[in-house]
Design an enzyme around this catalytic site. Structure first.
Site, PDB file in Angstrom:
ATOM      1  N   ASP A  37      -8.016  -5.770   0.500  1.00 54.96           N
ATOM      2  CA  ASP A  37      -8.458  -6.520  -0.676  1.00 54.96           C
ATOM      3  C   ASP A  37      -7.987  -7.973  -0.655  1.00 54.96           C
ATOM      4  O   ASP A  37      -8.465  -8.795  -1.428  1.00 54.96           O
ATOM      5  CB  ASP A  37      -7.969  -5.827  -1.960  1.00 54.96           C
TER       6      ASP A  37
ATOM      7  N   HIS B 216       0.843  -1.190   0.000  1.00 57.68           N
ATOM      8  CA  HIS B 216       0.000   0.000   0.000  1.00 57.68           C
ATOM      9  C   HIS B 216       0.872   1.231   0.000  1.00 57.68           C
ATOM     10  O   HIS B 216       1.913   1.257   0.652  1.00 57.68           O
ATOM     11  CB  HIS B 216      -0.919   0.015   1.234  1.00 57.68           C
TER      12      HIS B 216
HETATM   13  N1  CMC Z   1       3.918  -7.994  -3.937  1.00 58.33           N
HETATM   14  C1  CMC Z   1       5.254  -8.008  -4.125  1.00 58.33           C
HETATM   15  N2  CMC Z   1       6.022  -6.913  -4.233  1.00 58.33           N
HETATM   16  C2  CMC Z   1       5.387  -5.724  -4.124  1.00 58.33           C
HETATM   17  C3  CMC Z   1       4.020  -5.620  -3.903  1.00 58.33           C
HETATM   18  C4  CMC Z   1       3.272  -6.817  -3.819  1.00 58.33           C
HETATM   19  N3  CMC Z   1       1.950  -6.796  -3.637  1.00 58.33           N
HETATM   20  N4  CMC Z   1       3.685  -4.331  -3.829  1.00 58.33           N
HETATM   21  C5  CMC Z   1       4.805  -3.620  -4.017  1.00 58.33           C
HETATM   22  N5  CMC Z   1       5.838  -4.463  -4.193  1.00 58.33           N
HETATM   23  C6  CMC Z   1       7.227  -4.083  -4.416  1.00 58.33           C
HETATM   24  C7  CMC Z   1       7.422  -3.651  -5.850  1.00 58.33           C
HETATM   25  O1  CMC Z   1       7.760  -4.747  -6.681  1.00 58.33           O
HETATM   26  C8  CMC Z   1       8.554  -2.661  -5.718  1.00 58.33           C
HETATM   27  O2  CMC Z   1       9.764  -3.393  -5.616  1.00 58.33           O
HETATM   28  P1  CMC Z   1      11.124  -2.798  -6.230  1.00 58.33           P
HETATM   29  O3  CMC Z   1      11.388  -1.552  -5.447  1.00 58.33           O
HETATM   30  O4  CMC Z   1      12.092  -3.892  -5.981  1.00 58.33           O
HETATM   31  O5  CMC Z   1      10.857  -2.525  -7.681  1.00 58.33           O
HETATM   32  C9  CMC Z   1       8.304  -2.010  -4.360  1.00 58.33           C
HETATM   33  O6  CMC Z   1       7.508  -2.948  -3.624  1.00 58.33           O
HETATM   34  C10 CMC Z   1       7.541  -0.699  -4.445  1.00 58.33           C
HETATM   35  O7  CMC Z   1       6.406  -0.906  -5.272  1.00 58.33           O
HETATM   36  P2  CMC Z   1       5.592   0.280  -5.917  1.00 58.33           P
HETATM   37  O8  CMC Z   1       4.701  -0.260  -6.992  1.00 58.33           O
HETATM   38  O9  CMC Z   1       6.503   1.393  -6.278  1.00 58.33           O
HETATM   39  O10 CMC Z   1       4.729   0.749  -4.654  1.00 58.33           O
HETATM   40  P3  CMC Z   1       3.514   1.728  -4.736  1.00 58.33           P
HETATM   41  O11 CMC Z   1       3.391   2.409  -3.433  1.00 58.33           O
HETATM   42  O12 CMC Z   1       3.635   2.589  -5.932  1.00 58.33           O
HETATM   43  O13 CMC Z   1       2.275   0.742  -5.007  1.00 58.33           O
HETATM   44  C11 CMC Z   1       0.514  -0.741  -4.740  1.00 58.33           C
HETATM   45  C12 CMC Z   1       1.305   0.412  -4.123  1.00 58.33           C
HETATM   46  C13 CMC Z   1      -0.742  -0.968  -3.904  1.00 58.33           C
HETATM   47  C14 CMC Z   1       0.059  -0.381  -6.145  1.00 58.33           C
HETATM   48  C15 CMC Z   1       1.390  -2.006  -4.767  1.00 58.33           C
HETATM   49  O14 CMC Z   1       1.747  -2.367  -3.459  1.00 58.33           O
HETATM   50  C16 CMC Z   1       0.727  -3.177  -5.462  1.00 58.33           C
HETATM   51  O15 CMC Z   1       0.845  -3.309  -6.679  1.00 58.33           O
HETATM   52  N6  CMC Z   1       0.004  -4.074  -4.717  1.00 58.33           N
HETATM   53  C17 CMC Z   1      -0.726  -5.149  -5.300  1.00 58.33           C
HETATM   54  C18 CMC Z   1      -2.100  -4.691  -5.720  1.00 58.33           C
HETATM   55  C19 CMC Z   1      -2.979  -4.384  -4.545  1.00 58.33           C
HETATM   56  O16 CMC Z   1      -3.123  -5.159  -3.619  1.00 58.33           O
HETATM   57  N7  CMC Z   1      -3.678  -3.232  -4.587  1.00 58.33           N
HETATM   58  C20 CMC Z   1      -4.634  -2.842  -3.572  1.00 58.33           C
HETATM   59  C21 CMC Z   1      -4.181  -1.698  -2.772  1.00 58.33           C
HETATM   60  S1  CMC Z   1      -5.149  -1.414  -1.289  1.00 58.33           S
HETATM   61  C22 CMC Z   1      -6.769  -1.083  -1.635  1.00 58.33           C
HETATM   62  C23 CMC Z   1      -7.067  -0.347  -2.879  1.00 58.33           C
HETATM   63  O17 CMC Z   1      -6.529   0.705  -3.156  1.00 58.33           O
HETATM   64  O18 CMC Z   1      -7.893  -0.818  -3.599  1.00 58.33           O
END
Ligand code: CMC
Length: 399
Positions: A336, A279
């Site tokens: 989620d 998140h």
């Molecule tokens: N599983 C594995 N690695 C992850 C995950 C995950 N779920 N989420 C982030 N990372 C890693 C990502 O690969 C990256 O690694 P690196 O720095 O080595 O490239 C690092 O963490 C930072 O990721 P980011 O995409 O820059 O982080 P963000 O803050 O931009 O993204 C997020 C937040 C929610 C989009 C992301 O955590 C994600 O894709 N999660 C999976 C989808 C998910 O569950 N979304 C629901 C969010 S909560 C409720 C809602 O909004 O609906």
């Protein structure tokens, strides 16, 4: 040959102290306004709507009361709540034209695409659609949040070739939704869980979909355009669609015994992300996940079967996430991850989960639209131009 623009020519992208280009990819930690709607303490697993903790609201409030709280900023008196709930009940029915539209929409599209189209059409039919006064937006908000569950339930039944079930004004919002889905009154425990899920999904500060709604509203466009845009943003798997994808991920894993192998093969290698984990704001456990998880555990015990299998897969996978991703990288399971299992126990098909989320989140979107446009300024960020200018235009025959 063109010319590259220097950073000094784009001073709006420079840090005033270091003089270096600053790019806020993903707008991380950018505060676009003041607000009194919602506070997320992502370091201590806390979430407040209008100052009231999500735990208190889930335990003591109802969806109708929470909607009132989010929209009007205060808890209602008993009389105010009765009037407000009555208003919501009166607004549940949807125009015949929308029912006809639902019958025409291709059966195989995603429910979020259906919702986008249906909400847009509902807007077309609203004579007050351009009224952006406070009263006008409030009226449209009540209209929409009351009708969205009806749209979802009707669509579900129409695509399955079943008769639609007319809303029952004797039932509360959550009970009525399950009643319209299944054609019978739900068990109390399921109705309560649905009510709590609506509360948990109702609002979450300036997330991608709320931001989309506010961007659209900030141009002084109309309410329905803002909500339709927000539905489009929520539909992405990084946002609201994660509750659908989390269930598909559990299906892919198949059984609790396969979790270890799946985790090694896909997560440790970086081939996939855990859906329902990570998140932008929560750096510890999502407080909403805790509440959903408890319902999932209770339903796994109560109903067994596939609900239990989902719970066991999720429980095992969460163990890995918490140990390997949360402790070291602050990537913890979010709401989620767990909400889908709760909805599954209610007999709702997986592809509808994001639409159910949208029906609740419309409350938060609307509150942010109202708050932002009350002291409006068009949202208009900049980009750092990294290309060339003054390139020589070569006529097509000479290229
Ligand atoms: N599983 C594995 N690695 C992850 C995950 C995950 N779920 N989420 C982030 N990372 C890693 C990502 O690969 C990256 O690694 P690196 O720095 O080595 O490239 C690092 O963490 C930072 O990721 P980011 O995409 O820059 O982080 P963000 O803050 O931009 O993204 C997020 C937040 C929610 C989009 C992301 O955590 C994600 O894709 N999660 C999976 C989808 C998910 O569950 N979304 C629901 C969010 S909560 C409720 C809602 O909004 O609906």
């Amino acid at each position: 040959l063109g010319r590259k623009i220097s950073p000094e020519e784009q001073p709006w992208c420079l840090d005033k102290v270091t003089g270096k280009v600053v790019i806020s990819k993903g707008l991380e930690n950018i505060c676009i306004d003041k607000s009194t709607i919602c506070y997320i303490d992502g370091f201590h697993s806390k979430l407040y709507y209008r100052g009231y903790s999500i735990e208190d609201l889930a335990k003591n409030s109802t969806y109708e009361e929470t909607v009132y709280l989010i929209l009007y900023g205060k808890l209602p008196t008993r009389r105010e709540l009765n009037d407000f709930s009555g208003w919501m009940r009166e607004e549940r029915d949807i125009p015949r034209e929308v029912v006809e539209l639902l019958a025409k929409i291709p059966r195989d599209i995603e429910p979020m695409e259906m919702l986008r189209t249906a909400v847009s059409y509902l807007g077309n039919l609203d004579p007050g659609r351009h009224d952006m006064s406070l009263e006008g937006v409030m009226r449209k908000t009540i209209r929409l949040i009351s009708k969205m569950p009806t749209i979802i339930a009707y669509w579900y039944r129409i695509r399955n070739g079943k008769e639609t079930v007319y809303p029952d004004p004797r039932l509360n919002h959550a009970e009525n939704f399950l009643y319209m889905m299944h054609g019978e009154k739900p068990e109390q425990i399921l109705a309560k869980a649905m009510d709590v899920s609506f509360i948990l999904y109702a609002e979450h500060e300036m997330n991608a979909s709320a931001f989309t709604a506010v961007v659209i509203a900030s141009t002084l466009s109309d309410y329905y355009s803002a909500i339709v845009g927000a539905i489009g943003a929520l539909r992405g798997p990084l946002h609201g669609y994660a509750n659908v994808e989390a269930m598909r991920q559990f299906d892919e894993i198949g059984s609790p015994e396969n979790v270890d192998k799946w985790y090694q093969e896909y997560i440790l290698t970086g081939k996939k992300r855990v859906m329902g984990a990570g998140h932008r704001v929560y750096k510890t456990y999502d407080p909403r996940a805790k509440i959903f998880r408890e319902y999932a555990r209770e339903f796994a015990e109560r109903y067994g079967g596939r609900v239990k299998t989902y719970y066991q897969i999720a429980d095992r996978l969460e163990g890995y996430v918490m140990k390997q991703l949360c402790e070291t990288r602050n990537i913890c399971t979010n709401c989620d991850f767990w909400s889908g299992i709760v909805y599954y126990a209610m007999g709702i098909p997986v592809d509808l989960y994001c639409a159910v989320f949208a029906a609740a989140r419309t409350v938060g979107w609307s509150a942010h639209v109202v708050e932002y446009v009350t002291e409006n300024r068009i949202l208009r960020p900049r980009l750092y131009y990294d290309g060339e200018i003054e390139r020589e235009y070569v006529l097509i025959e000479n290229r």
